[in-house]
Design a protein around this motif. Structure first.
Motif, PDB file in Angstrom:
ATOM      1  N   ILE A   1       7.730  11.689   9.468  1.00 52.59           N
ATOM      2  CA  ILE A   1       7.318  10.641   8.530  1.00 52.59           C
ATOM      3  C   ILE A   1       5.799  10.641   8.372  1.00 52.59           C
ATOM      4  CG2 ILE A   1       7.525   8.180   7.948  1.00 52.59           C
ATOM      5  CD1 ILE A   1      10.234   9.471   8.502  1.00 52.59           C
ATOM      6  N   GLY A   2       5.328  10.724   7.131  1.00 51.71           N
ATOM      7  CA  GLY A   2       3.903  10.525   6.847  1.00 51.71           C
ATOM      8  C   GLY A   2       3.717   9.148   6.247  1.00 51.71           C
ATOM      9  N   HIS A   3       2.501   8.645   6.288  1.00 50.23           N
ATOM     10  CA  HIS A   3       2.241   7.344   5.655  1.00 50.23           C
ATOM     11  C   HIS A   3       1.016   7.458   4.745  1.00 50.23           C
ATOM     12  CE1 HIS A   3       4.565   6.101   9.231  1.00 50.23           C
ATOM     13  NE2 HIS A   3       5.008   5.148   8.437  1.00 50.23           N
ATOM     14  N   ILE A   4       1.147   6.907   3.557  1.00 44.79           N
ATOM     15  CA  ILE A   4      -0.014   6.857   2.661  1.00 44.79           C
ATOM     16  C   ILE A   4      -0.211   5.396   2.272  1.00 44.79           C
ATOM     17  CG2 ILE A   4      -0.922   7.541   0.407  1.00 44.79           C
ATOM     18  CD1 ILE A   4       0.529  10.168   0.663  1.00 44.79           C
ATOM     19  N   GLY A   5      -1.381   4.866   2.597  1.00 45.24           N
ATOM     20  CA  GLY A   5      -1.680   3.465   2.292  1.00 45.24           C
ATOM     21  C   GLY A   5      -2.442   3.368   0.981  1.00 45.24           C
ATOM     22  N   LEU A   6      -1.826   2.715   0.006  1.00 41.61           N
ATOM     23  CA  LEU A   6      -2.475   2.512  -1.304  1.00 41.61           C
ATOM     24  C   LEU A   6      -2.178   1.097  -1.747  1.00 41.61           C
ATOM     25  CD1 LEU A   6      -1.205   5.662  -3.293  1.00 41.61           C
ATOM     26  CD2 LEU A   6      -3.488   5.352  -2.346  1.00 41.61           C
ATOM     27  N   TYR A   7      -3.151   0.434  -2.318  1.00 43.09           N
ATOM     28  CA  TYR A   7      -2.800  -0.796  -3.043  1.00 43.09           C
ATOM     29  C   TYR A   7      -3.382  -0.704  -4.435  1.00 43.09           C
ATOM     30  CZ  TYR A   7      -7.539  -2.642  -2.418  1.00 43.09           C
ATOM     31  OH  TYR A   7      -8.887  -2.807  -2.472  1.00 43.09           O
ATOM     32  N   ARG A   8      -2.772  -1.433  -5.327  1.00 44.16           N
ATOM     33  CA  ARG A   8      -3.174  -1.354  -6.720  1.00 44.16           C
ATOM     34  C   ARG A   8      -4.177  -2.465  -7.005  1.00 44.16           C
ATOM     35  NH1 ARG A   8       1.019  -1.871 -11.681  1.00 44.16           N
ATOM     36  NH2 ARG A   8       0.909  -4.045 -11.086  1.00 44.16           N
ATOM     37  N   ASP A   9      -5.360  -2.073  -7.463  1.00 40.94           N
ATOM     38  CA  ASP A   9      -6.368  -3.082  -7.801  1.00 40.94           C
ATOM     39  C   ASP A   9      -5.824  -3.940  -8.952  1.00 40.94           C
ATOM     40  OD1 ASP A   9      -9.702  -3.488  -7.762  1.00 40.94           O
ATOM     41  OD2 ASP A   9      -8.655  -4.047  -9.621  1.00 40.94           O
ATOM     42  N   PRO A  10      -5.768  -5.284  -8.750  1.00 39.53           N
ATOM     43  CA  PRO A  10      -5.124  -6.109  -9.780  1.00 39.53           C
ATOM     44  C   PRO A  10      -5.855  -6.083 -11.127  1.00 39.53           C
ATOM     45  CG  PRO A  10      -5.899  -7.461  -7.903  1.00 39.53           C
ATOM     46  CD  PRO A  10      -6.200  -6.040  -7.571  1.00 39.53           C
ATOM     47  N   GLN A  11      -7.176  -5.808 -11.124  1.00 33.10           N
ATOM     48  CA  GLN A  11      -7.906  -5.765 -12.401  1.00 33.10           C
ATOM     49  C   GLN A  11      -7.743  -4.423 -13.120  1.00 33.10           C
ATOM     50  OE1 GLN A  11      -9.605  -8.199 -10.300  1.00 33.10           O
ATOM     51  NE2 GLN A  11      -8.737  -9.496 -11.922  1.00 33.10           N
ATOM     52  N   THR A  12      -8.057  -3.352 -12.382  1.00 37.76           N
ATOM     53  CA  THR A  12      -8.047  -2.028 -13.037  1.00 37.76           C
ATOM     54  C   THR A  12      -6.647  -1.393 -13.043  1.00 37.76           C
ATOM     55  OG1 THR A  12      -8.442  -0.843 -10.965  1.00 37.76           O
ATOM     56  CG2 THR A  12     -10.396  -1.602 -12.186  1.00 37.76           C
ATOM     57  N   LEU A  13      -5.755  -1.892 -12.167  1.00 37.91           N
ATOM     58  CA  LEU A  13      -4.415  -1.324 -11.941  1.00 37.91           C
ATOM     59  C   LEU A  13      -4.487   0.096 -11.369  1.00 37.91           C
ATOM     60  CD1 LEU A  13      -2.317  -2.536 -15.054  1.00 37.91           C
ATOM     61  CD2 LEU A  13      -2.685  -3.686 -12.864  1.00 37.91           C
ATOM     62  N   LYS A  14      -5.670   0.506 -10.879  1.00 39.66           N
ATOM     63  CA  LYS A  14      -5.813   1.839 -10.272  1.00 39.66           C
ATOM     64  C   LYS A  14      -5.524   1.745  -8.773  1.00 39.66           C
ATOM     65  CE  LYS A  14      -7.319   3.943 -13.968  1.00 39.66           C
ATOM     66  NZ  LYS A  14      -6.213   4.315 -14.812  1.00 39.66           N
ATOM     67  N   PRO A  15      -4.943   2.808  -8.189  1.00 37.34           N
ATOM     68  CA  PRO A  15      -4.662   2.767  -6.748  1.00 37.34           C
ATOM     69  C   PRO A  15      -5.926   2.896  -5.913  1.00 37.34           C
ATOM     70  CG  PRO A  15      -4.061   4.897  -7.667  1.00 37.34           C
ATOM     71  CD  PRO A  15      -4.500   4.053  -8.821  1.00 37.34           C
ATOM     72  N   VAL A  16      -5.987   2.092  -4.842  1.00 38.71           N
ATOM     73  CA  VAL A  16      -7.109   2.167  -3.896  1.00 38.71           C
ATOM     74  C   VAL A  16      -6.528   2.647  -2.568  1.00 38.71           C
ATOM     75  CG1 VAL A  16      -8.954   0.862  -2.758  1.00 38.71           C
ATOM     76  CG2 VAL A  16      -8.182   0.196  -5.057  1.00 38.71           C
ATOM     77  N   SER A  17      -7.135   3.705  -2.023  1.00 38.32           N
ATOM     78  CA  SER A  17      -6.581   4.314  -0.812  1.00 38.32           C
ATOM     79  C   SER A  17      -7.162   3.649   0.433  1.00 38.32           C
ATOM     80  CB  SER A  17      -6.935   5.804  -0.826  1.00 38.32           C
ATOM     81  OG  SER A  17      -6.694   6.355   0.430  1.00 38.32           O
ATOM     82  N   TYR A  18      -6.310   3.334   1.448  1.00 34.55           N
ATOM     83  CA  TYR A  18      -6.841   2.783   2.693  1.00 34.55           C
ATOM     84  C   TYR A  18      -6.276   3.451   3.930  1.00 34.55           C
ATOM     85  CZ  TYR A  18      -2.524  -0.028   2.572  1.00 34.55           C
ATOM     86  OH  TYR A  18      -1.211  -0.431   2.509  1.00 34.55           O
ATOM     87  N   TYR A  19      -5.313   4.365   3.785  1.00 30.65           N
ATOM     88  CA  TYR A  19      -4.761   5.020   4.988  1.00 30.65           C
ATOM     89  C   TYR A  19      -4.029   6.289   4.583  1.00 30.65           C
ATOM     90  CZ  TYR A  19      -2.412   5.646   9.447  1.00 30.65           C
ATOM     91  OH  TYR A  19      -1.989   6.162  10.643  1.00 30.65           O
ATOM     92  N   CYS A  20      -4.092   7.288   5.449  1.00 29.28           N
ATOM     93  CA  CYS A  20      -3.302   8.501   5.216  1.00 29.28           C
ATOM     94  C   CYS A  20      -3.091   9.233   6.528  1.00 29.28           C
ATOM     95  CB  CYS A  20      -4.017   9.421   4.228  1.00 29.28           C
ATOM     96  SG  CYS A  20      -3.048  10.904   3.910  1.00 29.28           S
ATOM     97  N   LYS A  21      -1.842   9.441   6.873  1.00 23.74           N
ATOM     98  CA  LYS A  21      -1.508  10.237   8.051  1.00 23.74           C
ATOM     99  C   LYS A  21      -0.239  11.020   7.733  1.00 23.74           C
ATOM    100  CE  LYS A  21      -2.082  11.074  12.540  1.00 23.74           C
ATOM    101  NZ  LYS A  21      -3.329  11.562  13.119  1.00 23.74           N
ATOM    102  N   LEU A  22      -0.397  12.320   7.620  1.00 22.15           N
ATOM    103  CA  LEU A  22       0.746  13.173   7.278  1.00 22.15           C
ATOM    104  C   LEU A  22       1.081  14.073   8.454  1.00 22.15           C
ATOM    105  CD1 LEU A  22      -0.292  14.270   3.657  1.00 22.15           C
ATOM    106  CD2 LEU A  22       1.328  12.479   4.317  1.00 22.15           C
TER     107      LEU A  22
END
Ligand code: PRP
Ligand code: URA
Length: 213
Positions: free
Chosen positions: A101-122
């Protein structure tokens, strides 16, 4: 058929559609939402893994020797996009318990709707695995496209995306950016609203899974 649907498999099995209706219902609470999402993911995993390569091996049943089929060599990995993807990964693991299992942490900026990355472990051997990227919601497609980009950057050659509800906007983006990726979804909905939410959709998947709103 629209060209962006070329790589899309809509899983319309009655059990999947029944459970999706329950999940979409605004009256479904956190506990049932989590349970349904897990069950749906297990059912959908059958379709997602339908074309896995197989090979024959020699075995002996209690009655006679025979050649019988098993999954061939290539190993699988599951990559949930946090947070909502976690709820789906659990369901797939029921069927493929040995997957890494890998994990990718992204949340979507509510204004721009673009993904913001905060974590990645593959997994370190991501380049040797077939990966299933999972996220229940494909809205603008920005999060899934970024997650897939990261998995490709780690050397993975075969990626499938499993979501639950997709908007045409997200399917178009993925068709442009990752035409090699097959997408499995239980529904293709109408459109996105002015806040980037899928209509009719099911609301904010992360908040509904974790009870954060
Ligand atoms: C949701 C959802 C997807 C993303 C989809 O995550 O789980 O990751 O939005 O939207 P997109 O296709 O427009 O990128 P969210 O940003 O709400 O984060 P969360 O899972 O942590 O709640
Ligand atoms: N993220 C969600 O959780 N739901 C949507 O409808 C769109 C993005």
């Amino acid at each position: 058929m629209e060209s962006y649907m070329e790589n899309v498999v809509v899983i319309d099995h009655p059990l999947v559609q029944h459970k999706l209706t329950l999940l979409r219902n605004r009256n479904t609470g956190t506990k049932d939402f989590r349970m349904l999402l897990k069950e749906l993911s297990t059912l959908m995993a059958y379709e997602v893994t339908r074309d896995l390569p197989m090979e024959e091996i020699e075995i002996k049943t209690p009655v006679a020797p025979m050649r019988s089929r098993v999954l061939a060599g290539r190993k699988l990995g599951i990559v949930p996009i946090l947070r909502a993807g976690l709820g789906m990964a659990e369901g797939i693991m029921e069927l493929i318990p040995a997957a890494k299992i890998g994990h990718i942490g992204l949340y979507r900026d509510p204004q721009t709707l673009k993904p913001v990355s905060y974590y990645c472990k593959l997994p370190t051997d991501t380049n040797k695995r077939d990966m299933i990227v999972v996220d229940p919601m494909l809205a603008t497609g920005g999060s899934a496209a970024e997650g897939i980009r990261v998995v490709k950057e780690a050397g993975c050659k075969t990626i499938r995306l499993m979501c639950l509800v997709a908007a045409p906007e997200g399917l178009k983006l993925l068709h442009e950016e990752h035409p090699d990726v097959r997408i499995f979804t239980a529904a293709v909905d109408s459109h996105l609203n002015e806040h980037g939410y899928i209509v009719p959709g099911l609301g904010d998947a992360g908040d509904r899974i974790f009870g954060t709103k």
